[in-house]
Design a protein around this motif. Sequence first.
Motif, mmCIF file in Angstrom:
data_model
loop_
_atom_site.group_PDB
_atom_site.id
_atom_site.type_symbol
_atom_site.label_atom_id
_atom_site.label_comp_id
_atom_site.label_asym_id
_atom_site.label_seq_id
_atom_site.Cartn_x
_atom_site.Cartn_y
_atom_site.Cartn_z
ATOM 1 N N HIS A 1 0.812 -1.212 0.000
ATOM 2 C CA HIS A 1 0.000 0.000 0.000
ATOM 3 C C HIS A 1 0.852 1.273 0.000
ATOM 4 O O HIS A 1 0.495 2.274 0.615
ATOM 5 C CB HIS A 1 -0.942 -0.007 1.189
ATOM 6 N N LEU A 2 1.994 1.249 -0.674
ATOM 7 C CA LEU A 2 2.801 2.460 -0.787
ATOM 8 C C LEU A 2 2.055 3.541 -1.554
ATOM 9 O O LEU A 2 2.268 4.732 -1.351
ATOM 10 C CB LEU A 2 4.114 2.146 -1.534
ATOM 11 N N ALA A 3 1.158 3.107 -2.423
ATOM 12 C CA ALA A 3 0.431 4.098 -3.211
ATOM 13 C C ALA A 3 -0.696 4.728 -2.442
ATOM 14 O O ALA A 3 -1.339 5.650 -2.922
ATOM 15 C CB ALA A 3 -0.140 3.441 -4.463
ATOM 16 N N ASN B 1 4.629 -9.913 -2.153
ATOM 17 C CA ASN B 1 3.538 -9.694 -1.198
ATOM 18 C C ASN B 1 2.509 -8.702 -1.743
ATOM 19 O O ASN B 1 1.301 -8.866 -1.549
ATOM 20 C CB ASN B 1 4.092 -9.181 0.133
ATOM 21 N N ALA B 2 2.988 -7.662 -2.406
ATOM 22 C CA ALA B 2 2.070 -6.670 -2.979
ATOM 23 C C ALA B 2 1.180 -7.297 -4.041
ATOM 24 O O ALA B 2 -0.018 -7.008 -4.120
ATOM 25 C CB ALA B 2 2.861 -5.506 -3.563
ATOM 26 N N GLU B 3 1.746 -8.165 -4.848
ATOM 27 C CA GLU B 3 0.945 -8.838 -5.874
ATOM 28 C C GLU B 3 -0.082 -9.779 -5.253
ATOM 29 O O GLU B 3 -1.232 -9.867 -5.724
ATOM 30 C CB GLU B 3 1.864 -9.603 -6.824
ATOM 31 N N LEU B 4 0.314 -10.479 -4.173
ATOM 32 C CA LEU B 4 -0.644 -11.342 -3.484
ATOM 33 C C LEU B 4 -1.777 -10.529 -2.852
ATOM 34 O O LEU B 4 -2.949 -10.914 -2.919
ATOM 35 C CB LEU B 4 0.078 -12.164 -2.407
ATOM 36 N N LEU C 1 -5.806 1.061 -4.716
ATOM 37 C CA LEU C 1 -4.585 1.297 -3.951
ATOM 38 C C LEU C 1 -3.589 0.158 -4.118
ATOM 39 O O LEU C 1 -2.380 0.381 -4.224
ATOM 40 C CB LEU C 1 -4.936 1.476 -2.470
ATOM 41 N N SER C 2 -4.104 -1.071 -4.117
ATOM 42 C CA SER C 2 -3.191 -2.211 -4.263
ATOM 43 C C SER C 2 -2.536 -2.217 -5.633
ATOM 44 O O SER C 2 -1.375 -2.606 -5.773
ATOM 45 C CB SER C 2 -3.949 -3.520 -4.028
ATOM 46 N N ALA C 3 -3.271 -1.768 -6.667
ATOM 47 C CA ALA C 3 -2.678 -1.699 -8.004
ATOM 48 C C ALA C 3 -1.537 -0.689 -8.032
ATOM 49 O O ALA C 3 -0.472 -0.941 -8.619
ATOM 50 C CB ALA C 3 -3.752 -1.341 -9.023
ATOM 51 N N LYS C 4 -1.739 0.454 -7.391
ATOM 52 C CA LYS C 4 -0.674 1.444 -7.335
ATOM 53 C C LYS C 4 0.480 0.948 -6.476
ATOM 54 O O LYS C 4 1.649 1.236 -6.751
ATOM 55 C CB LYS C 4 -1.223 2.765 -6.795
ATOM 56 N N ALA C 5 0.154 0.195 -5.415
ATOM 57 C CA ALA C 5 1.205 -0.330 -4.551
ATOM 58 C C ALA C 5 2.100 -1.313 -5.294
ATOM 59 O O ALA C 5 3.314 -1.363 -5.071
ATOM 60 C CB ALA C 5 0.588 -1.007 -3.325
ATOM 61 N N VAL C 6 1.508 -2.106 -6.183
ATOM 62 C CA VAL C 6 2.302 -3.036 -6.981
ATOM 63 C C VAL C 6 3.270 -2.254 -7.866
ATOM 64 O O VAL C 6 4.449 -2.618 -8.002
ATOM 65 C CB VAL C 6 1.393 -3.940 -7.828
ATOM 66 N N GLY C 7 2.783 -1.169 -8.473
ATOM 67 C CA GLY C 7 3.664 -0.356 -9.307
ATOM 68 C C GLY C 7 4.813 0.239 -8.515
ATOM 69 O O GLY C 7 5.967 0.246 -8.978
ATOM 70 N N ILE C 8 4.534 0.725 -7.292
ATOM 71 C CA ILE C 8 5.604 1.289 -6.472
ATOM 72 C C ILE C 8 6.580 0.212 -6.038
ATOM 73 O O ILE C 8 7.798 0.423 -5.978
ATOM 74 C CB ILE C 8 4.999 2.021 -5.267
ATOM 75 N N ALA D 1 13.252 -6.226 -1.477
ATOM 76 C CA ALA D 1 12.372 -5.576 -2.439
ATOM 77 C C ALA D 1 11.604 -6.610 -3.259
ATOM 78 O O ALA D 1 10.420 -6.423 -3.584
ATOM 79 C CB ALA D 1 13.170 -4.666 -3.357
ATOM 80 N N HIS D 2 12.270 -7.718 -3.591
ATOM 81 C CA HIS D 2 11.592 -8.779 -4.346
ATOM 82 C C HIS D 2 10.471 -9.406 -3.521
ATOM 83 O O HIS D 2 9.371 -9.668 -4.031
ATOM 84 C CB HIS D 2 12.619 -9.839 -4.762
ATOM 85 N N VAL D 3 10.732 -9.635 -2.241
ATOM 86 C CA VAL D 3 9.705 -10.209 -1.353
ATOM 87 C C VAL D 3 8.518 -9.256 -1.211
ATOM 88 O O VAL D 3 7.352 -9.671 -1.248
ATOM 89 C CB VAL D 3 10.311 -10.542 0.026
#
Length: 420
Positions: free
Chosen positions: A7-9, A194-197, A156-163, A188-190
Motif C-alpha cells: 500500500h505504498l500508493a 507480497n504486494a501482488e498477493l 490502492l493495491s494496483a498502485k502499490a504493486v507499481g511502487i 524488495a523482491h519479497v
Amino acid sequence: MRSTLLHLAAAMAIGASASAQSLPPLHRPGEPAQMQNAAPLTLEQAVQRALDGNHALSAARHTAQSADGVVQQARSRPNPVLGIEVEDTSQKASRTTTTTLSLPIELGGKRDARIDAASLTRDIARQEAEQARADVRSQAVAAFFEVLIAQERVALSAKAVGIARDAQRIAAKRVEAGKVAPLDADRAHVELANAELEAEQAHSTLQAARRELSTLWGESMPTFTSAEGAIEAPSNRPGLDDLAAALERSPLLQAARLASDRSQAQLAVEKSKRYPDLEVSAGVVRNNELGRNQMLVGVSVPLPLFDRNQGNVYEASMLVYKSRDDYLGLRTQLQAQLQRAASEFDLAKSAVRRLEAEILPSANTAFARAKRGFEAGKFDFTVVLDAQRTLFQATARHLSALSDAYQALAQIDRILGRNS
C-alpha cells in the motif's frame, strides 16, 4: 515486512483522504456476457433494485396484504341454516314434512371484538412490512459502501504493486552499483511478491462484495461494472434525544405495541365467548294427514353450565402480560442497540477526522522523505520499509474507519426504520 509495499500508493493516491477513484472495467474473459453492456451503479440505483427485487421484502408485502383477508373474514356474519325433516316416509298420506330456516345471532359483542383483533393483526403485518423494507434498505446501503471501499483497496493495491516494482528496480540498480548489499534487493523482491498477493486478495474481496450486493435483488452474479460514488466522511448524526424520539416511532416498536393491543383484543374475544349465542328458527310443517301447513317458530340457546370458556380466558389474560413484557424487553434492547450504534459511529468518525487531519499527512510526508533519501543513498532500505509500513497501517485504518462509520449509520437506520 508483509504487506508493507502493498500500500505504498495509498497516501500518494488519497493524500489526506480516501476519496473514491476511477477504476478500470472489471470485466475479464469468462465473466457473463451481460457484463459487457452493464453500467456503473449508484447508491440510489442499488437501493431501488433491492427494494424492487428482494424476495424477503416481497414476502413481507404479501403477508401484509394477506392480513386484509383476516379482517374481511372477521366481518363475516354466521350463515343461516336450512333444515328439512320428513316423518313417516313410507306413507304419503300421513307424511309430515318440516322445513326450517335457522339464523344464529351472536351475543356479547363477539363480532366487534373479533374485528378489533383482526384489524390489529393487519396493522402489525403492515408495520412488519415497513421494518422489512428498512432492513433491506440498510443492507443495500451497507453492502454498497462495502463495494466502494473494496474498489478503493483494489485501486490502492494496483498502485502499490507499481511502487513495489519501482522499489525493486532501484534496489537492483544500487546492488549492481555496489552501493547496497544484495539483501536489499531480496527484500524488495519479497515485498513485490507480497504486494501482488495482496492485490489478488483485494480483487477477490471486491468480487465477493459485489456478489453480496447483487444477491439483495436476487442476482447470483452482479450485472453492474462498478459502484459509483465518493467515499467521504458522513455528516453528523442526530442527537441521542432525537434518536430516542425516532425510536418510539420505529416500525419495530410500533409492531410490538400493536401486538400488546392485539393481546388485549384477543382477551376481549375470549371473554365474549362466555355469552351463548341465540339461534332463531322459523319454518313450515306440511301435515299430509291433516292436509294443511303449520307455522313453526323456535329459539334455542346453549346453557353455559360447564363450559364458560374459562380456560381460554385465562390463557389470553396471561398472554396479555407476556406481550407487555415482550414490548418492554424489545424497547430496552433497541435502546441499547441504538446507543451502541451511535457510539460506534462517533468513534469511527472521530478516527476518520483525526486520520485525515493529522496521521495520513504525516505518514505521507515521512514516506516521501524516506523514499527520496533512499534514492539519494542517505537512508537504508529498512527506513523506507518502516515509513511504508506506517503509511499502510494509517491508510488501512482510514478505510476501516470509513467502513465502520457507514455500517453504524446503516444500523441506526435499520433500528429506526427510516430512510436517511
